[in-house]
Each structure stands twice: as C-alpha cells, then as structure tokens.
Design an enzyme around this catalytic site. Structure first.
Site, PDB file in Angstrom:
ATOM      1  N   GLU A 148      -7.112  71.742  54.864  1.00  0.00           N
ATOM      2  CA  GLU A 148      -7.405  71.821  53.432  1.00  0.00           C
ATOM      3  C   GLU A 148      -7.368  73.267  52.948  1.00  0.00           C
ATOM      4  O   GLU A 148      -6.947  73.547  51.816  1.00  0.00           O
ATOM      5  CB  GLU A 148      -8.771  71.186  53.138  1.00  0.00           C
ATOM      6  CG  GLU A 148      -8.867  69.700  53.476  1.00  0.00           C
ATOM      7  CD  GLU A 148      -7.871  68.855  52.708  1.00  0.00           C
ATOM      8  OE1 GLU A 148      -7.609  69.161  51.519  1.00  0.00           O
ATOM      9  OE2 GLU A 148      -7.337  67.899  53.299  1.00  0.00           O
ATOM     10  N   TRP A 196      -3.681  73.988  52.649  1.00  0.00           N
ATOM     11  CA  TRP A 196      -3.138  73.411  51.409  1.00  0.00           C
ATOM     12  C   TRP A 196      -3.409  74.355  50.235  1.00  0.00           C
ATOM     13  O   TRP A 196      -2.543  74.601  49.384  1.00  0.00           O
ATOM     14  CB  TRP A 196      -3.777  72.059  51.118  1.00  0.00           C
ATOM     15  CG  TRP A 196      -3.071  70.870  51.685  1.00  0.00           C
ATOM     16  CD1 TRP A 196      -3.480  70.069  52.702  1.00  0.00           C
ATOM     17  CD2 TRP A 196      -1.816  70.320  51.237  1.00  0.00           C
ATOM     18  NE1 TRP A 196      -2.567  69.060  52.929  1.00  0.00           N
ATOM     19  CE2 TRP A 196      -1.535  69.187  52.040  1.00  0.00           C
ATOM     20  CE3 TRP A 196      -0.914  70.671  50.239  1.00  0.00           C
ATOM     21  CZ2 TRP A 196      -0.392  68.406  51.867  1.00  0.00           C
ATOM     22  CZ3 TRP A 196       0.234  69.893  50.063  1.00  0.00           C
ATOM     23  CH2 TRP A 196       0.486  68.787  50.873  1.00  0.00           C
ATOM     24  N   TRP A 206       7.749  59.917  29.710  1.00  0.00           N
ATOM     25  CA  TRP A 206       6.338  59.532  29.769  1.00  0.00           C
ATOM     26  C   TRP A 206       5.927  58.857  28.459  1.00  0.00           C
ATOM     27  O   TRP A 206       6.387  59.223  27.383  1.00  0.00           O
ATOM     28  CB  TRP A 206       5.452  60.758  29.998  1.00  0.00           C
ATOM     29  CG  TRP A 206       5.720  61.507  31.267  1.00  0.00           C
ATOM     30  CD1 TRP A 206       6.304  62.732  31.381  1.00  0.00           C
ATOM     31  CD2 TRP A 206       5.410  61.091  32.597  1.00  0.00           C
ATOM     32  NE1 TRP A 206       6.378  63.105  32.688  1.00  0.00           N
ATOM     33  CE2 TRP A 206       5.837  62.119  33.469  1.00  0.00           C
ATOM     34  CE3 TRP A 206       4.819  59.953  33.149  1.00  0.00           C
ATOM     35  CZ2 TRP A 206       5.695  62.049  34.852  1.00  0.00           C
ATOM     36  CZ3 TRP A 206       4.678  59.875  34.523  1.00  0.00           C
ATOM     37  CH2 TRP A 206       5.108  60.911  35.366  1.00  0.00           C
ATOM     38  N   ASN A 221     -12.064  64.030  46.730  1.00  0.00           N
ATOM     39  CA  ASN A 221     -10.627  64.300  46.791  1.00  0.00           C
ATOM     40  C   ASN A 221      -9.783  63.032  46.870  1.00  0.00           C
ATOM     41  O   ASN A 221      -8.731  62.937  46.235  1.00  0.00           O
ATOM     42  CB  ASN A 221     -10.309  65.208  47.977  1.00  0.00           C
ATOM     43  CG  ASN A 221      -8.860  65.678  47.955  1.00  0.00           C
ATOM     44  OD1 ASN A 221      -8.420  66.281  46.986  1.00  0.00           O
ATOM     45  ND2 ASN A 221      -8.109  65.374  49.007  1.00  0.00           N
ATOM     46  N   TRP A 249       1.593  63.696  33.609  1.00  0.00           N
ATOM     47  CA  TRP A 249       0.626  64.292  34.528  1.00  0.00           C
ATOM     48  C   TRP A 249      -0.087  65.502  33.924  1.00  0.00           C
ATOM     49  O   TRP A 249      -1.226  65.816  34.316  1.00  0.00           O
ATOM     50  CB  TRP A 249       1.299  64.695  35.837  1.00  0.00           C
ATOM     51  CG  TRP A 249       2.443  65.661  35.688  1.00  0.00           C
ATOM     52  CD1 TRP A 249       3.763  65.360  35.519  1.00  0.00           C
ATOM     53  CD2 TRP A 249       2.362  67.091  35.693  1.00  0.00           C
ATOM     54  NE1 TRP A 249       4.514  66.515  35.414  1.00  0.00           N
ATOM     55  CE2 TRP A 249       3.691  67.584  35.524  1.00  0.00           C
ATOM     56  CE3 TRP A 249       1.317  68.005  35.821  1.00  0.00           C
ATOM     57  CZ2 TRP A 249       3.979  68.955  35.474  1.00  0.00           C
ATOM     58  CZ3 TRP A 249       1.606  69.366  35.775  1.00  0.00           C
ATOM     59  CH2 TRP A 249       2.923  69.816  35.601  1.00  0.00           C
ATOM     60  N   TRP A 290      -1.822  67.497  41.133  1.00  0.00           N
ATOM     61  CA  TRP A 290      -1.311  66.583  40.108  1.00  0.00           C
ATOM     62  C   TRP A 290       0.187  66.354  40.259  1.00  0.00           C
ATOM     63  O   TRP A 290       0.670  65.213  40.120  1.00  0.00           O
ATOM     64  CB  TRP A 290      -1.650  67.111  38.708  1.00  0.00           C
ATOM     65  CG  TRP A 290      -2.968  66.588  38.251  1.00  0.00           C
ATOM     66  CD1 TRP A 290      -4.178  67.215  38.313  1.00  0.00           C
ATOM     67  CD2 TRP A 290      -3.221  65.285  37.723  1.00  0.00           C
ATOM     68  NE1 TRP A 290      -5.166  66.391  37.856  1.00  0.00           N
ATOM     69  CE2 TRP A 290      -4.609  65.199  37.482  1.00  0.00           C
ATOM     70  CE3 TRP A 290      -2.423  64.188  37.433  1.00  0.00           C
ATOM     71  CZ2 TRP A 290      -5.207  64.047  36.958  1.00  0.00           C
ATOM     72  CZ3 TRP A 290      -3.012  63.043  36.910  1.00  0.00           C
ATOM     73  CH2 TRP A 290      -4.388  62.981  36.676  1.00  0.00           C
TER      74      TRP A 290
END
Length: 481
Positions: free
Chosen positions: A284, A287, A316, A351, A369, A392
């Site tokens: 993590e 990331w 969208w 998460n 998004w 996202w």
C-alpha cells in the site's frame, strides 16, 4: 547573521524531515512558516475535516518546534499566486539566506515552486528542495529502457529491489538550537500565543489524534498486532484490521520511511515473504509512491484528464438525481449506502468500499469518475490528490494499471463476500437493522417474503442492465478513437 527558513507543506513533522534537519545543521537560527492558501484549498476541494486536522496539527507542530527554539509562523493568504511575494517579504524581514522545503509533485504546486524559485533568486535567496514524500523519489524507479512504469506490479518489483538500508533509517528530530543564537525577533515569535489564522470552513476532526507519540504508537500497535493478518482481514470493513494511518501520511504527520522502518523492524523477512500480511501492507505504501511518480511525469493527470486517452471519449451520463442518491447514501444498495454514509459522517472510508462505490458510480450509474474524485476530496480526512486520482481512474478503467472495463463490481456479491454477516451495513444503515445476517444485502426481497415495510429506497438502477450499458459505452468510445 543570516537565517534559515523552513517552509512546511505536506510534511508536518519534526522527525524524518530533511528540510528541517538540514536547516538546523547549518548552525544558523531557523524560522518556520506554513501558508494557509484559502482559495487554493477551495479550488483543490480540501475537505473541512482535513482543514481542521491541518490546523490542529499546526498548533501541535508549533509547540514541537518551540522546544527546538524554532518559531513557526502561520500566514493566511489567498492563493498560490501570492506565495512568491509572501516568502520574499519574509526573507527580507528576517534576513533569510536559504529556504528549505520538500518537493511536491502536483502541477499547481510545481508551478508555484518555480515562481518562488525565480522570486527568491532575484533577491539572492536560495531555494533548497528535498524528496520527503516518497521513499524512492520520482525518476529513481524506471524500466530497463529508463522509462516510467505504467503497471504497478513491475514498478513494485523494481522499487523493492532498489531498497537499501538507507531507506530503512528515518532521520531523528534535530537537536534544539542554542537559544543564545536567536535574534530578538525570533524570541518574540516564540512567546506569541495568538490563535492560528484560518478562515476556511472546518469540521470536527477531534477523533483523529495529532500528536507524535500517539501517531507513532498507532503505527507500532498496527505493525505488532495486525500487520501479520492484514492480507486476510483488510477487505472486511466490519473488522478493525487496517492501520488508519492514511490521514497522517497524507499531511506528512508521518513519513513513508517511518512506516517502512517500523514494518521492517517487526517483520524483518517481509520483503522475502511476499505472500504475508506485512508485505501486503507495505504494498500500500508502494501504491502511494506509484501514483506520485505518475503525476510527477504526467501533469495532464492534474488537469482532470484520463490516463488512457481513448477513455476521454466515453459519453458519461449526467443525472443529478442519481449522483445525489449516491452522494447521500440513498441508492437502495445497502453496501453502497453504508459506505457513503461512513464517508459523510466520519470523513473516512474503508479501502475496499472505496473501490466498490467507485465502480458503482462509474459502471452502474454511468457517471463521470471526476464527480466521484471531487466528492471524495471534499469529504476525506485523508484526501490525497495522487492516490485519490489514481484510485478513481483505476476503478473507472481510465487510468494506468486500471481494472479492465469489462470487469465490473457487482455491489450485492461484493457485499456478501466482504460483509458476510451484514454487520457493517446494519451499523451505517440502521433502517435495515432488523434484517438478519446476509439477507440485509437484499433487503426488499427479505421484506417481501416477511410482509415487512421498509423505510429504505428501492435500488435506483438494475445492476444487470447497467452493466451492459457500461460495456456498450466503453466499447463505443474505444471504437471511435
């Protein structure tokens, strides 16, 4: 005697702070400053609860620095455009020769720092910058072709292989400066007890600690008692299985190197035991660095653009009713509503739930998004542009290393898998508290069988239908590009 200035940004700590340590090591008096940029905070959608945590932490940091005989000035200005002049005037007022700070990698912040560099240089003041947000700074983790990685797993492999003992050793807080060296102006600032200026909206963050001993103890407790089981427990929101350190990392109250050192101390074989919980938690941290490396070399990500160019063509849908239902936790999908209410009332979200609600917004409601990215930043106490944007875009299948667009989370099966007894849902959706066990994930089916009337909305969309529509939207966009 010339003085040093430490410009605090997202590095609100005295430990493992190279900018602060280097300034003190100069042997000259040190002044610290933090700039509250209210317009920039609003433009960047800073959550009121995070603003409150920042200000509480600044009050604590002011005390911690005072013990080192370093006064901290908190100055409120309007925007980044005012930063060069503000810092230049401070340097002139206090005879500053060097300004020390850590790099920030977002586009607005880089443009601000370039303007500051120019303004200070014109006044014979040096701007000295250090890498403090990452263990491995951008540009240090590259492919064999000396390019930036676009996929996480090979990035992590190279990141881990590049670690040396140096990366495991956080810098201790510097020793106190001899008070006899301080000019009268600094001594007067140390005695100033005026409230810190901040006109930005704030929400209560008192459930989050902001002092070093408590934060460090939280890291130690997690590493000692929960890290080993992190891999198997981390996806279950009803369990207290995560570290809850993200807010402290986002504001630099805790450094990634401190986290790395602690996890390695308690789990010395974690880098080799990559199937274990400690390595999963370490991933993590990686990331977090991966997304920072990306924005450092892809400034268009800071402009609201998708990483995958063809996804810019996705049509969208704009449906305010659906968006508001998602925002307020009134979608008729219990796991979605529980997660969104957790965010609204606590400023934090588990998460796994962040992934589920992001998939729901983009693949079920077919909403851009960017709406979700903005809503999260407006409410998260751990709001962090790089990680939020990366997460996202991953969920929306528009980013690097993204979930393929044909993989769409089913909110009901996700709920059944990760909240098997419905404990998390019943906590945050009390109108469903009478529904037993996993039946809470399909409340209207249970209510119909039991002749029960629910004060809870019906699902606002049909997942099976929306999944097909989502696939069609992505396929059309891909063909048209």
């Amino acid at each position: 005697m010339s003085k040093q200035l430490v410009w605090f940004r997202n590095d609100l700590r005295t430990k493992d702070n190279q900018a602060l340590t280097t300034a003190v090591a100069s042997g000259k008096p040190v002044l610290a400053v933090y700039l509250v940029c209210r317009h920039q905070w609003k433009q960047h959608h800073l959550a009121p609860i995070q603003a409150d945590l920042i200000m509480r932490r600044l009050a604590q940091l002011q005390q911690d620095l005072a013990l080192l005989n370093i006064p901290l000035l908190v100055v409120e200005i309007d925007s980044f455009n005012h930063v060069p002049r503000c810092l230049t005037e401070l340097c002139q007022q206090y005879q500053i020769s060097d300004v020390h700070c850590h790099y920030q990698y977002e586009l607005n912040e880089q443009q601000r720092d370039n303007a500051v560099l120019s303004a200070l240089s014109s006044n014979n003041v040096s701007l000295l910058q250090y890498h403090g947000e990452c263990v491995m700074p951008p540009g240090s983790v590259l492919t064999k072709n000396r390019e930036n990685f676009k996929v996480f797993t090979p990035f992590r492999k190279t990141w881990v292989s590049g670690l040396t003992e140096r990366e495991f050793s956080p810098i201790a807080a510097p020793a106190a400066i001899d008070q006899a060296l301080l000019p009268e102006a600094f001594l007067a600032l140390l005695k100033n007890n005026s409230p810190l200026p901040c006109s930005y909206d704030r929400a209560d963050s008192s459930k989050w600690t902001c002092d070093d001993p408590s934060i460090i103890q939280q890291l130690r407790d997690f590493s000692a008692s929960k890290a080993a089981d992190y891999k198997q427990d981390r996806d279950f929101p009803a369990l207290a299985a995560t570290s809850n350190l993200s807010a402290y990392l986002a504001l630099g109250m805790l450094s990634p190197r401190q986290c790395l050192a602690r996890i390695y101390l308690d789990h010395p074989h974690c880098l080799d035991a990559q199937e274990g919980g400690a390595f999963t938690w370490l991933s993590e941290i990686v990331w977090r660095e991966f997304y920072r490396h990306l924005i450092a070399v892809n400034p268009r990500l800071c402009k609201g653009e998708a990483f995958l160019a063809w996804t810019q063509s996705i049509a969208w849908q704009q449906d305010l009713h659906l968006l508001q239902a998602w925002q307020q936790g009134q979608t008729g999908y219990p796991i979605i509503d529980a997660a969104m209410r957790q965010l609204k009332y606590t400023g934090w979200m588990h998460n796994r739930l962040r992934m589920i609600v992001a998939s729901f917004l983009t693949k079920d409601l077919l909403i851009d998004w960017r709406e979700g990215e903005r809503w999260f930043m407006q409410h998260l106490i751990d709001g962090d542009f790089a990680s939020n944007n990366g997460g996202w875009q991953w969920a929306a299948s528009t980013g690097t290393d993204a979930q393929p667009y044909f993989r769409i989370f089913n909110p009901t099966t996700q709920a059944q898998r990760f909240d098997p007894n419905g404990d998390f849902v019943r906590h945050w959706v009390p109108e469903l508290s009478d529904i037993p066990g996993k039946k809470v994930h399909q409340p209207h089916s249970w209510a119909e069988k039991n002749g029960h009337r629910l004060a809870y909305p019906l699902p606002i969309v049909d997942h099976a239908i929306q999944r097909k529509l989502a696939l069609s939207l992505f396929e059309q966009a891909k063909k048209s590009t």
